[in-house]
Design a protein around this motif. Structure first.
Motif, PDB file in Angstrom:
ATOM      1  N   ILE A   1      -3.478  15.850   2.631  1.00 26.51           N
ATOM      2  CA  ILE A   1      -4.427  14.752   2.463  1.00 26.51           C
ATOM      3  C   ILE A   1      -5.829  15.330   2.602  1.00 26.51           C
ATOM      4  CG2 ILE A   1      -5.230  12.540   3.368  1.00 26.51           C
ATOM      5  CD1 ILE A   1      -2.333  12.032   4.293  1.00 26.51           C
ATOM      6  N   SER A   2      -6.573  15.327   1.500  1.00 26.37           N
ATOM      7  CA  SER A   2      -7.906  15.933   1.507  1.00 26.37           C
ATOM      8  C   SER A   2      -8.954  14.907   1.924  1.00 26.37           C
ATOM      9  CB  SER A   2      -8.231  16.490   0.116  1.00 26.37           C
ATOM     10  OG  SER A   2      -8.517  15.439  -0.775  1.00 26.37           O
ATOM     11  N   ASP A   3     -10.205  15.274   1.811  1.00 27.13           N
ATOM     12  CA  ASP A   3     -11.277  14.329   2.156  1.00 27.13           C
ATOM     13  C   ASP A   3     -11.656  13.440   0.971  1.00 27.13           C
ATOM     14  OD1 ASP A   3     -12.577  16.187   0.584  1.00 27.13           O
ATOM     15  OD2 ASP A   3     -14.221  16.551   1.989  1.00 27.13           O
ATOM     16  N   THR A   4     -10.926  13.578  -0.141  1.00 25.06           N
ATOM     17  CA  THR A   4     -11.127  12.714  -1.308  1.00 25.06           C
ATOM     18  C   THR A   4      -9.901  11.834  -1.504  1.00 25.06           C
ATOM     19  OG1 THR A   4     -12.517  14.368  -2.410  1.00 25.06           O
ATOM     20  CG2 THR A   4     -11.552  12.653  -3.796  1.00 25.06           C
ATOM     21  N   GLY A   5     -10.117  10.525  -1.461  1.00 26.03           N
ATOM     22  CA  GLY A   5      -9.036   9.581  -1.718  1.00 26.03           C
ATOM     23  C   GLY A   5      -8.962   9.252  -3.198  1.00 26.03           C
TER      24      GLY A   5
ATOM     25  N   TYR B   1      -8.226   7.610   6.991  1.00 24.24           N
ATOM     26  CA  TYR B   1      -8.254   9.055   6.778  1.00 24.24           C
ATOM     27  C   TYR B   1      -9.676   9.626   6.696  1.00 24.24           C
ATOM     28  CZ  TYR B   1      -3.270   8.637   6.030  1.00 24.24           C
ATOM     29  OH  TYR B   1      -1.935   8.393   6.204  1.00 24.24           O
ATOM     30  N   ASN B   2     -10.661   8.798   6.927  1.00 24.28           N
ATOM     31  CA  ASN B   2     -12.058   9.234   6.907  1.00 24.28           C
ATOM     32  C   ASN B   2     -12.416   9.951   5.599  1.00 24.28           C
ATOM     33  OD1 ASN B   2     -14.628   9.415   8.028  1.00 24.28           O
ATOM     34  ND2 ASN B   2     -14.233  11.461   8.860  1.00 24.28           N
TER      35      ASN B   2
ATOM     36  N   PHE C   1       0.860  -1.180   0.000  1.00 26.38           N
ATOM     37  CA  PHE C   1       0.000   0.000   0.000  1.00 26.38           C
ATOM     38  C   PHE C   1       0.902   1.236   0.000  1.00 26.38           C
ATOM     39  CE2 PHE C   1      -3.946  -1.913   2.345  1.00 26.38           C
ATOM     40  CZ  PHE C   1      -4.169  -2.742   1.268  1.00 26.38           C
ATOM     41  N   PRO C   2       0.468   2.328  -0.634  1.00 24.93           N
ATOM     42  CA  PRO C   2       1.274   3.545  -0.621  1.00 24.93           C
ATOM     43  C   PRO C   2       1.512   4.023   0.817  1.00 24.93           C
ATOM     44  CG  PRO C   2      -0.550   3.740  -2.174  1.00 24.93           C
ATOM     45  CD  PRO C   2      -0.774   2.489  -1.397  1.00 24.93           C
ATOM     46  N   ASP C   3       2.599   4.743   1.033  1.00 24.07           N
ATOM     47  CA  ASP C   3       2.945   5.234   2.363  1.00 24.07           C
ATOM     48  C   ASP C   3       2.545   6.700   2.476  1.00 24.07           C
ATOM     49  OD1 ASP C   3       3.973   5.868   4.806  1.00 24.07           O
ATOM     50  OD2 ASP C   3       6.044   5.329   4.331  1.00 24.07           O
ATOM     51  N   TYR C   4       1.299   6.944   2.880  1.00 29.18           N
ATOM     52  CA  TYR C   4       0.816   8.317   3.020  1.00 29.18           C
ATOM     53  C   TYR C   4       1.425   9.031   4.221  1.00 29.18           C
ATOM     54  CZ  TYR C   4      -2.689   7.438  -0.581  1.00 29.18           C
ATOM     55  OH  TYR C   4      -3.311   7.143  -1.765  1.00 29.18           O
ATOM     56  N   GLU C   5       2.086   8.295   5.097  1.00 29.83           N
ATOM     57  CA  GLU C   5       2.734   8.912   6.258  1.00 29.83           C
ATOM     58  C   GLU C   5       3.849   9.863   5.821  1.00 29.83           C
ATOM     59  OE1 GLU C   5       1.627   8.566   9.375  1.00 29.83           O
ATOM     60  OE2 GLU C   5       0.068   7.219   8.639  1.00 29.83           O
ATOM     61  N   LEU C   6       4.307   9.715   4.576  1.00 32.94           N
ATOM     62  CA  LEU C   6       5.347  10.598   4.060  1.00 32.94           C
ATOM     63  C   LEU C   6       4.839  12.034   3.881  1.00 32.94           C
ATOM     64  CD1 LEU C   6       6.730   8.267   1.251  1.00 32.94           C
ATOM     65  CD2 LEU C   6       7.886   8.848   3.380  1.00 32.94           C
ATOM     66  N   PHE C   7       3.519  12.190   3.789  1.00 39.95           N
ATOM     67  CA  PHE C   7       2.941  13.496   3.499  1.00 39.95           C
ATOM     68  C   PHE C   7       2.480  14.196   4.768  1.00 39.95           C
ATOM     69  CE2 PHE C   7       2.125  10.914  -0.310  1.00 39.95           C
ATOM     70  CZ  PHE C   7       2.786  11.689  -1.241  1.00 39.95           C
ATOM     71  N   ASP C   8       2.633  15.506   4.773  1.00 43.43           N
ATOM     72  CA  ASP C   8       2.071  16.324   5.830  1.00 43.43           C
ATOM     73  C   ASP C   8       0.548  16.175   5.758  1.00 43.43           C
ATOM     74  OD1 ASP C   8       0.831  18.833   6.884  1.00 43.43           O
ATOM     75  OD2 ASP C   8       2.928  19.329   7.302  1.00 43.43           O
ATOM     76  N   ALA C   9      -0.115  16.080   6.893  1.00 40.98           N
ATOM     77  CA  ALA C   9      -1.564  15.867   6.936  1.00 40.98           C
ATOM     78  C   ALA C   9      -2.323  16.938   6.154  1.00 40.98           C
ATOM     79  CB  ALA C   9      -2.046  15.817   8.382  1.00 40.98           C
ATOM     80  N   ARG C  10      -1.746  18.133   6.013  1.00 41.24           N
ATOM     81  CA  ARG C  10      -2.419  19.196   5.253  1.00 41.24           C
ATOM     82  C   ARG C  10      -2.600  18.836   3.790  1.00 41.24           C
ATOM     83  NH1 ARG C  10       1.535  23.885   5.818  1.00 41.24           N
ATOM     84  NH2 ARG C  10       2.916  22.100   5.593  1.00 41.24           N
TER      85      ARG C  10
ATOM     86  N   TYR D   1      -9.031   0.357   3.489  1.00 43.98           N
ATOM     87  CA  TYR D   1      -8.054   0.643   4.537  1.00 43.98           C
ATOM     88  C   TYR D   1      -7.833   2.149   4.696  1.00 43.98           C
ATOM     89  CZ  TYR D   1      -3.510   1.050   6.833  1.00 43.98           C
ATOM     90  OH  TYR D   1      -2.487   1.429   7.662  1.00 43.98           O
ATOM     91  N   PHE D   2      -7.571   2.834   3.578  1.00 41.40           N
ATOM     92  CA  PHE D   2      -7.270   4.260   3.659  1.00 41.40           C
ATOM     93  C   PHE D   2      -8.522   5.106   3.908  1.00 41.40           C
ATOM     94  CE2 PHE D   2      -3.311   2.970   1.475  1.00 41.40           C
ATOM     95  CZ  PHE D   2      -2.422   3.486   2.405  1.00 41.40           C
TER      96      PHE D   2
END
Length: 194
Positions: A57-61, A111-112, A46-55, A106-107
């Protein structure tokens, strides 16, 4: 290729034989051949979204169930990519539907996500994949989603499955109405009716 290049640089090794890399050493350019694309996308983590600042990551995956495109419209980068990778394995590759839905679920939970967009070039090519995705997505994800398609692979039956699963948006390019131009120049062979 990047990993191989970094390792070669770290160990001061030769970079002139790394596939996918063009290297210039002492004024001489080494144009290395391309390496085959990974065919079994289910092997990818799975991609590692932890690399990105939470800002960021939007509400659209945004997710893929496949990579590349099986079509070769003359105006598109995929035409070039199809030719480039034609001799070393297929360019259009698919994840299993179960793997794709597991990743989305999962994501979405983590990330809701309030909605999902499938970034596949043409999601609705294969009816059996659309049907399986629609069933598993509705059972395991359930938030509204959108996808992309082409006129000649768009059917009422597929759209009904997608709607039932929560699809509320489908993106499709508007085609030239000039049939001769569309077929001979753009390499788009759908009928006028489509």
């Amino acid at each position: 290729a990047i990993s191989d290049l970094v390792k070669a640089i770290e160990t001061n090794a030769d970079t002139t034989n790394i596939k996918n890399i063009w290297a210039k050493i002492n004024g001489k350019i080494s144009r290395n051949p391309i390496r085959p694309l990974m065919q079994n996308l289910d092997k990818l983590p799975f991609p590692d979204y932890e690399l990105f600042d939470a800002r960021h990551i939007s509400d659209t995956g945004k997710f893929e169930t496949s990579r590349g495109c099986p079509y070769s419209c003359t105006y598109c980068i995929n035409d070039y990519m199809q030719h480039l990778y034609g001799g070393v394995g297929g360019y259009h590759r698919e994840k299993s539907i179960k793997r794709a839905v597991d990743e989305i679920a999962y994501f979405t939970k983590k990330y809701n996500f309030r909605r999902i967009f499938l970034i596949d070039e043409t999601f609705t090519i294969k009816p059996e994949r659309v049907r399986e995705f629609s069933k598993l997505y509705k059972e395991n994800v359930g938030v509204p989603f959108g996808c992309m398609t082409r006129p000649e692979v768009a059917t009422k039956e597929k759209f009904e499955w997608l709607k039932e699963a929560g699809c509320d948006m489908i993106c499709m390019g508007i085609e030239s109405g000039n049939e001769e131009y569309r077929k001979k120049i753009l390499d788009r062979h759908m009928s006028q009716q489509h």
